[in-house]
Design an enzyme around this catalytic site. Structure first.
Site: not given
Ligand code: SAH
Length: 340
Positions: A90, A103, A110, A114, A117, A333
């Site tokens: 994205e 962005c 990932c 975390c 997230c 975010c």
């Protein structure tokens, strides 16, 4: 066939040499694909027909496919891009008066996991190639048609940019070069969870690219719980690096801090944060937590956010509170999870 967006300018120049095409044709190609954003080789009219034919046989110039575009009322657009191997990433276009911010993602998924997230939840699939990074910029630019004004780039999409630094470096070379997309390094911001060795490389290679460090906690122990990478990359070492290199840096480091209700958002936390970063020229980007379906954390109350930011402000810090744009289209975010 090679995908042309994976080649740096120097690589393309060498390849032209190898097939006996004059080197300046590399300039012309870059100008078509990047400056003019025209990928159809038949339109590259300043290149001879024969050379265009050779190029079309050597290189795939098609951009990745946009599967879906979600737009909110304020003009934030999230595009879902299908890569050649069918993985999805994205990228987000944010309308900020009067300019735009792109962005961009750097990995499929990932590896950092975390706790707060959504991208971390989907796991890590692979690094993006240089072309897969650069072409997000081209795809987003196409959404703006004839807009010629300022564009900022934030490397804050899916992934940890500094765990894909070699590919990112080639991509940034193209994005910042006058021969390429020509976005000035000072208009680019890279956000990292903190990979010290790679921060150092980035600052050597691109000293003007702005750096955001995802602090997210008032001390090492809470940070290690929220961000497992912090066990390998100790907070103290990273802060010490920022402190000892401050004379060299031409900008203030931004500390990003996701405010999570009842976890890291109290006044006591704010006081610890202010003490923690003492001596580092910096500013704060406070991001009230964006809730995700699969994660139990909650957005703090406005009062708590205000008290946290007022405290840092009273200590002389510049503080920006980023109530995220694009929440209703899950483009804020930590909400990017490659599902459209
Ligand atoms: N891996 C990089 C870039 C990714 S995200 C990094 O860690 O910096 C960009 C920012 O969004 C980071 O500061 C991250 O801490 C924050 N973030 C992640 N999930 C979030 C969520 N659900 N709500 C608000 N901010 C979040």
């Amino acid at each position: 066939m090679k995908w042309i967006y994976d080649l740096s300018f120097d690589q393309l120049k060498e390849e032209m040499n190898a097939v006996n095409i004059k080197k300046f044709v590399a300039d012309q190609i870059f100008s078509w694909i990047y400056a003019k954003n025209i990928q159809d080789t038949t339109q590259w009219t300043n290149i001879s027909k024969i050379n265009r034919q050779i190029l079309a046989n050597l290189y795939d110039t098609t951009l990745n496919t946009i599967l879906k575009i979600n737009e909110d009322q304020k003009g934030t657009k999230k595009i879902l891009v299908e890569l050649q191997d069918k993985h999805k990433i994205e990228a987000v276009l944010i309308k900020e008066q009067p300019h735009y911010t792109f962005c961009i993602s750097t990995q499929v998924g990932c590896p950092l996991k975390c706790k707060f997230c959504a991208t971390g939840r989907m796991g890590f699939k692979r690094n993006l190639s240089p072309g897969e990074i650069v072409s997000q910029v081209l795809l987003l630019k196409k959404q703006l048609q004839d807009y010629k004004g300022k564009i900022n780039i934030v490397l804050m999409g899916m992934g940890e940019p500094l765990l894909n630094y070699d590919n990112l470096k080639i991509a940034l070379g193209i994005i910042t070069s006058d021969k390429g997309i020509a976005i000035a390094p000072r208009h680019i911001c890279l956000s990292t969870a903190g990979i010290l060795k790679e921060i150092m490389r980035l600052e050597t290679d691109f000293p003007k690219i702005k750096l955001s460090f995802s602090l997210n906690a008032p001390d090492a122990s809470l940070r290690e719980q929220l961000m497992p990478i912090s066990r390998k990359e100790p907070l103290e070492k990273i802060l010490e690096y920022f402190r000892t290199t401050k004379e060299k840096r031409k900008f203030r480091v931004t500390f990003e801090y996701v405010l999570i209700k009842g976890v890291n958002d109290s006044l006591v936390h704010a006081k610890k944060v202010a003490a923690l970063v003492r001596g580092i020229p910096c500013k704060f980007n406070l991001i009230p937590y964006n809730e995700c379906d699969t994660i139990r954390f909650k957005t703090p109350d406005k009062q708590a956010v205000d008290a946290f930011s007022d405290y840092l402000y009273s200590k002389g810090y510049t503080v920006i509170v980023r109530w995220s744009k694009g929440k209703e289209i899950k483009s804020a975010c930590g909400q990017l999870a490659g599902e459209g």
